[in-house]
Design an enzyme around this catalytic site. Structure first.
Site, PDB file in Angstrom:
ATOM      1  N   ASP A 124      35.874  11.733  39.583  1.00 33.55           N
ATOM      2  CA  ASP A 124      36.770  11.043  40.157  1.00 33.55           C
ATOM      3  C   ASP A 124      38.023  10.559  39.489  1.00 33.55           C
ATOM      4  OD1 ASP A 124      35.713   9.283  37.997  1.00 33.55           O
ATOM      5  OD2 ASP A 124      35.001   7.606  39.128  1.00 33.55           O
ATOM      6  N   HIS A 125      38.117  10.969  38.128  1.00 37.46           N
ATOM      7  CA  HIS A 125      39.424  10.494  37.569  1.00 37.46           C
ATOM      8  C   HIS A 125      40.448  11.435  37.547  1.00 37.46           C
ATOM      9  CE1 HIS A 125      37.146   6.941  36.172  1.00 37.46           C
ATOM     10  NE2 HIS A 125      38.054   6.748  35.248  1.00 37.46           N
ATOM     11  N   ASP A 189      32.409   4.028  31.171  1.00 39.98           N
ATOM     12  CA  ASP A 189      33.594   3.434  32.048  1.00 39.98           C
ATOM     13  C   ASP A 189      33.680   1.940  31.996  1.00 39.98           C
ATOM     14  OD1 ASP A 189      35.962   4.512  34.201  1.00 39.98           O
ATOM     15  OD2 ASP A 189      35.324   2.336  34.787  1.00 39.98           O
ATOM     16  N   ARG A 471      42.554  -3.806  37.847  1.00 38.29           N
ATOM     17  CA  ARG A 471      43.316  -3.992  36.546  1.00 38.29           C
ATOM     18  C   ARG A 471      44.772  -3.797  36.747  1.00 38.29           C
ATOM     19  NH1 ARG A 471      39.950  -1.280  31.857  1.00 38.29           N
ATOM     20  NH2 ARG A 471      38.936  -3.554  32.062  1.00 38.29           N
ATOM     21  N   SER A 666      39.953  -0.059  29.473  1.00 39.59           N
ATOM     22  CA  SER A 666      39.008   1.064  29.604  1.00 39.59           C
ATOM     23  C   SER A 666      38.294   1.434  28.484  1.00 39.59           C
ATOM     24  CB  SER A 666      39.766   2.205  30.378  1.00 39.59           C
ATOM     25  OG  SER A 666      40.279   1.617  31.670  1.00 39.59           O
ATOM     26  N   ARG A 668      37.762   4.056  26.726  1.00 42.71           N
ATOM     27  CA  ARG A 668      38.235   5.354  26.421  1.00 42.71           C
ATOM     28  C   ARG A 668      37.948   5.333  24.727  1.00 42.71           C
ATOM     29  NH1 ARG A 668      43.440   4.014  29.194  1.00 42.71           N
ATOM     30  NH2 ARG A 668      42.881   4.684  31.400  1.00 42.71           N
TER      31      ARG A 668
END
Length: 777
Positions: A124-125, A189, A471, A666, A668
């Site tokens: 999806d990213h 995520d 966000r 996020s 990450r």
């Protein structure tokens, strides 16, 4: 076991004696419709809870029940909210494609034939929004073919469910297919908590945490405090579930939920749709919460039935006594919210916790001199793309069309999943939104995470956009730091996009129809669930094959997108002396500042290449600029990653000094991997965001905080520091000696949250090194 079942019977108000055959919690109910052999284990959860109840002897809130029912050792586990480190056994792992690359690369090095816990990967990213869904998807499949091939083959190899590009956003797919009441899931995520809308404790983690669970290790979590939000009354008119979390974000701020689970309860809960509850839980990430959760209720049951999981709904009803808070359960903090009095809110710009009720928003625009012209309105995303959201948005759009008018600003629509897209296409909402002026984007994250090839304004040009996303940090959506991004409900996005200005309040203001006559928009309406059921749309799921041994994982040695990991070096056992400060970061330093998304997402599987974005968005306190730091060995100013690489080449370890809530945003793990890869030893801040602090520990870094936060101000960017690493011990501070460029040395006390296991990670060089060391013994 029999005693536990008997206890469970008593809790459910059943007779005290039963055989195994008719015990209600002994049923074999599959966790989802896509996998076989993975059963919901309410019996084990009940057994664990019985043990914990006998130890704590007090009422439990729902969040506690979910966590404690998943304890690895309920008999011996120390349990104290806000202090103990819980060792947990999650039911599932979910990874999005950007973070899955590194997680799977790490899992591969563990040498296991299959994941030990049910796992899925969701593409999806990596899909950039540009001209529309179909063409954007085709372009992404071409550009990212190498990554998609790696993910598809590695998922097939290691028994992982794979959702192809176009299937939808991870959190929507989880809610539609995998979430169930009382479950515990971790996801790579930060908006994983979306599944709290189905009574699941779903927690965002770094890829290294996911690897632990995939490799059958217990997952560690500092026992969260629990903040209760008691809802009374009922939403009406223009107020939507999104306004609940917008209001709570304004109350708690981006730091207020750190180290806590937000648990919603009270009579107002039953008035919300399941997907509305998901929206609220999703955006709980914006207040730093570990996760957010709602108790099981009939609206969740209805959603399970609508998504072809009636058996799970029926099973949850058997366990319903444990899928809500106990009477008399206490919270560490309590917020009371009357939904009947709640106003629609708009939050922002530049931060999701600047909450303004619609009645005061026009004045705030003028007082703060925010650009009042609205350039773009965006609805959808993982936060607000449910059938209910799209139906309500379409009702407003239809009202406008009936009056002969359309969107005055650019308008985009992001369906959260292929199922939602197909259903609103069948039922007509999609056509209405397109007729209104909407461009339908791919079922993917898109502009919400910076995957947006925006053309209508130049970089640096002040402008305003409004979205139903979660966000809105500076530059997040379009990489333009001058863009004022506001977050609100899809309803208000459509209304303001229709007006083309931020100075419009649909509750009080009139518009002009095609003939110049004034009218007021009707409040939005929409069904929570489709009356004709969901249309699944295209088949986008790849199940692992039965014969996995013959599958080869696709990784090219010459790839610039994927890179097999090399282990980090173990600690040398010594104190670290005379280290430079690579950068003293000033103000907000999110994971977007530390490891930007957007065009960098394509390097998420290649550590060396993506490290070229390390801290390029952080503001250097020495000059107020981003990505410009002084190299003490040359005296020259250069980019942060280039300076770090030069230090590494010369064998010089370095540290970063950071401000409050360093690493929010996020989840990450690259934001932790990159400093480690480029030779960093420690990140020293006033405070950390939870996920980032854990991620740094996983990679063998030292996340340390000033015991006295004011000491941040004493450190200058050109100082040198000594870190007494040999002092690292559980519950004890560490000493840092500071050597000013001009002046006498002084010492600063640093705090940390390391436990014994995490100290081993540091000593061995990383959590992965520790795992490999144990597997080889």
């Amino acid at each position: 076991m029999f005693a536990a079942r008997t206890a469970a019977r008593k809790l459910l108000g059943r007779r005290a004696f039963a055989t195994v055959g008719d015990a209600p919690l002994q049923k074999k109910v599959e966790m989802c419709n896509w996998e076989k052999g993975h059963y919901i284990n309410y019996a084990k959860m009940s057994e664990n809870l019985s043990v914990v109840r006998s130890r704590l002897n007090r009422p439990l809130n729902f969040a506690e029940k979910v966590l404690y029912s998943h304890l690895d050792d309920p008999h011996g586990q120390e349990i104290e909210r806000g202090k103990s480190y819980l060792r947990l056994r999650p039911d599932r792992v979910a990874c999005q494609d950007a973070t899955a690359q590194m997680a799977i690369l790490q899992f591969m090095s563990a040498g296991m034939p299959s994941v030990a816990t049910p796992t899925t990967v969701h593409c999806d990213h990596l899909i950039e929004a540009q001209v529309g869904g179909e063409r954007d998807l085709a372009r992404a499949q071409d550009i990212n073919k190498e990554v998609y091939d790696f993910l598809a083959t590695s998922c097939a190899k290691y028994n992982i469910g794979f959702w192809r590009p176009g299937s939808g956003i991870i959190h929507q797919i989880i809610l539609e297919n995998y979430a169930f009441p009382g479950a515990l899931m971790i996801g790579t995520d930060s908006h994983t908590p979306n599944a709290g809308g189905l009574g699941m404790a779903a927690i965002g983690v770094g890829g290294a945490d996911a690897v632990d669970v995939m490799a059958n290790l217990p997952w560690e979590l500092k026992a969260p405090k629990v903040i209760g939000v008691r809802l009374t009354g009922e939403l009406s008119g223009w107020t939507s579930p999104k306004d609940i979390i917008l209001k709570v974000a304004g109350i708690l701020t981006v730091k207020g939920g750190t180290g806590a689970i937000i648990e919603y309860h009270g009579p107002g809960v039953k008035t919300l749709s399941c997907t509305g509850m998901g929206t609220i839980c999703n955006m709980g990430a914006e207040i730093g919460a570990t996760t957010s959760i709602f108790p099981f209720n009939d609206r969740m049951y209805d959603y399970l039935v609508a998504t072809k999981r009636k058996a799970i709904g029926d099973f949850a009803r058997e366990y319903a006594a444990e899928l809500k808070e106990d009477e008399g359960a206490e919270y560490d903090d309590l917020i009371e919210l009357n939904l009947s009095e709640l106003e629609p809110h708009i939050n922002g710009p530049f931060t999701p916790d600047l909450a303004t009720p619609i009645s005061k928003f026009k004045d705030a625009v003028a007082a703060n001199k925010w650009p009042s012209e609205l350039k773009v309105g965006l609805i959808g995303s993982c936060t607000n793309s449910s059938y209910e959201d799209m139906s309500r948005a379409a009702s407003i759009a239809q009202d406008a069309l009936d009056h002969g008018i359309k969107a005055q600003a650019v308008f985009t629509v992001t369906p959260g999943s292929e199922q939602i897209r197909a259903t609103i296409e069948r039922d007509g909402q999609l056509k209405t939104l397109e007729d209104f002026g909407g461009m339908v984007l791919a079922n993917a994250c898109g502009p919400c995470i910076g995957q947006w090839d925006r053309k209508d304004v130049k970089k640096g040009e002040p402008n305003s956009i409004i979205s139903s996303y979660n966000r809105n940090f500076t530059g997040r959506n379009d990489a333009n730091p001058a863009t004022h991004a506001f977050v609100t409900s899809p309803d208000l996005v459509v209304a303001l996009t229709l007006a083309g200005t931020l100075n419009f309040n649909p509750l009080t203001d009139k518009l002009k129809d095609k003939d110049g006559k004034e009218f007021m928009l009707q409040p939005p309406t929409g069904d929570g669930l489709p009356s004709r059921g969901y249309d699944p749309g295209r088949d986008t799921y790849q199940a692992p094959p039965e014969d996995r041994a013959s599958v080869s994982v696709a990784v090219s040695p010459s790839s610039d997108r994927l890179q097999i990991l090399e282990p980090f070096q173990a600690w040398d056992g010594k104190d670290a002396l005379d280290m430079p400060i690579l950068i003293k970061a000033q103000g907000k330093t999110t994971t977007d500042h530390i490891s930007m998304a957007g065009p960098w997402l394509k390097y998420r599987g290649h550590l060396d290449n993506i490290s070229n974005n390390m801290l390029i968005g952080a503001i250097n306190s020495a000059n107020g600029e981003a990505n410009k730091v002084k190299n003490f060995t040359t005296g020259d100013f250069d980019a942060v990653p280039a300076t770090a690489r030069d230090y590494k080449k010369k064998g010089i370890k370095w540290v970063v000094i950071g401000d409050w809530n360093y690493g929010e945003g996020s989840s990450r793990e690259h934001a932790a991997l990159e400093p480690r890869h480029l030779g960093g030893l420690a990140i020293i801040t006033r405070s950390f965001a939870r996920i980032h602090e854990t991620n740094l520990k996983k990679q063998g870094m030292l996340p340390l905080t000033f015991t006295n936060p004011e000491d941040y101000d004493k450190i200058q960017p050109d100082d040198k520091v000594d870190l007494m690493c040999t002092e690292l011990a559980v519950g004890k501070p560490m000493t840092m000696k500071v050597h000013p460029k001009n002046g006498e040395p002084f010492t600063v006390q640093l705090s940390h949250t390391f436990n014994e296991g995490q100290i081993e990670w540091f000593k061995n060089g990383s959590a992965l090194n520790t795992m490999a060391k144990k597997n080889s013994q």
